[in-house]
Design a protein around this motif. Sequence first.
Motif: not given
Length: 289
Positions: A21, A23-24, A240, A242, A259, A262
């Motif tokens: 992931y 973005e994270q 995200k 999730t 949201a 996570t």
Amino acid sequence: MSGTAIDFEGVRLTSPDKVLYPEQGVTKLALAEYYRAVAPAMLPHVADRPITLVRCPAGQEKTCFYQRHAGSGVSDSLGQVVVPGFEEPYLYLRDAAGLFALVQMGVLEIHPWGARRDRPDRPDRVVFDFDPGEGVTFADVVAAALDMRARLGRLGLVGVCKTSGGKGLHLVVPIERRHDYPEVKAFAKAVSEQAAREMPERYLTRISKAERVGRILIDYLRNDPTSTAIAPYSTRARPKATVSTPLDWSEVTPGLDPACFTIETVPIRLQGLGDPWASVGDIRQRLPR
């Protein structure tokens, strides 16, 4: 470290620092650690069930694909079951090691059948999937789930709720294994269509994007071996990082924010609040005639 394999709870994990992931910054190792944390709560809902997988070997932002059958080169940590009517065997999880094997395969979504492998033709749950169209708020989705809870309550049925890991909610009704898939699907269809007839400005049951603006699709088609719903505590192949998260009904309020659930927050939530679905296996009920 990217080329180094490690032993993770007895399962070989290659490239543990590969980012799944972006973005994270969630790595393969972090995903395995997530599943280790949630395994006690998750396994009662996914173990010993045929599973459909969404594999994203290069990570969430890259090409993903569905896998329904076992294929070759399957880890010994996973089981295989022959299901009547399907030429190839399905994979199934026995224990937490199976979850870690799926991480090694690049699996970002786990979709279990509504039936167990010993009786694959007899589901033990009914799923109502509330999928909002354009212009629908999450508070509207919450209201739909509460409305369906009341409708099912008038039929003498108890349901539980979880986030989908996306924009929707799932209402799941545990049942005894007395009904086949066609019966379960017909029941879900009848209840969903009645709601759509009574409130056509709010609900629909046809999967038509043109008709869904401002309305919520009640997707009853999830009650089928080849159209399954995301597992409780499964991640999603979406931004995200999730997670599809079981809820207590007291949490299903207009202020609920899906949201918030996570890979990072759900293990902390389990430690602090426990599993809202811990007693789901104790529910004994059958569909009304």
